[in-house]
Write a protein that holds these residues in place. Structure first.
Motif, PDB file in Angstrom:
ATOM      1  N   ASP A  61      37.990  12.856 -34.418  1.00  0.00           N
ATOM      2  CA  ASP A  61      38.534  11.732 -33.648  1.00  0.00           C
ATOM      3  C   ASP A  61      38.334  11.914 -32.142  1.00  0.00           C
ATOM      4  O   ASP A  61      39.156  11.492 -31.343  1.00  0.00           O
ATOM      5  N   GLU A  62      37.236  12.509 -31.745  1.00  0.00           N
ATOM      6  CA  GLU A  62      36.989  12.836 -30.343  1.00  0.00           C
ATOM      7  C   GLU A  62      36.871  11.620 -29.430  1.00  0.00           C
ATOM      8  O   GLU A  62      37.171  11.712 -28.252  1.00  0.00           O
ATOM      9  N   HIS A  63      36.415  10.516 -29.930  1.00  0.00           N
ATOM     10  CA  HIS A  63      36.277   9.329 -29.088  1.00  0.00           C
ATOM     11  C   HIS A  63      37.667   8.756 -28.807  1.00  0.00           C
ATOM     12  O   HIS A  63      38.485   8.620 -29.723  1.00  0.00           O
ATOM     13  N   ALA A  66      38.849   6.106 -31.139  1.00  0.00           N
ATOM     14  CA  ALA A  66      39.214   6.577 -32.477  1.00  0.00           C
ATOM     15  C   ALA A  66      40.647   7.080 -32.484  1.00  0.00           C
ATOM     16  O   ALA A  66      41.412   6.792 -33.413  1.00  0.00           O
TER      17      ALA A  66
END
Length: 137
Positions: A61-63, A66
């Motif tokens: 979920d790095e973005h 997200a």
């Protein structure tokens, strides 16, 4: 046309892999290093009942979008994914015995019985048992 791949955003791929395989019973299909500073991988699991079926990508979920999306779904009690089971109540009991936290106990909704669990990686996941429909008159 059929579903080949779907994903859930996870905050920790290692923890997600342990949960989805060790607790939920999926099996690892692919694990490909993506490089970069985070050490992220293309990491998928499948149902042992359908090893060549649809894959679930445990996507980092790095973005920022997200993370916001996942947090908003969880805050509103909306499952990120739904998995079919043969018996929701039996699976609920099995998973609770393993320490899984449920956001919603089994609930009969006519043609389906559902329950919603916390995957420990930022998501709510629904399990669903579909009931046979009576034949049309």
């Amino acid at each position: 046309m059929r579903i080949n791949l779907t994903s859930v955003f996870v905050d920790d791929q290692d923890r997600a892999l342990r949960f989805y395989t060790g607790v939920l019973g999926f099996v690892k299909k692919d694990e490909v290093p993506l490089g970069g500073p985070g050490g992220h991988r293309w990491l998928t699991v499948v149902s042992p009942e359908q090893p060549e079926g649809a894959e679930l990508l445990l996507e980092p979920d790095e973005h920022p979008a997200a993370r916001a999306y996942t947090a908003a779904l969880a805050a509103d009690g909306i499952p990120a994914a739904s998995f079919a089971v043969d018996d929701v109540r039996a699976e609920y009991g099995r998973l609770r015995a393993l320490g899984v936290r449920f956001a919603r106990a089994p609930l009969d909704l006519g043609p389906v019985t559902t329950a919603v669990l916390d995957d420990t990686c930022g998501n709510l996941i629904q399990i669903a048992q579909y009931h046979p429909r009576p034949p049309a008159p």
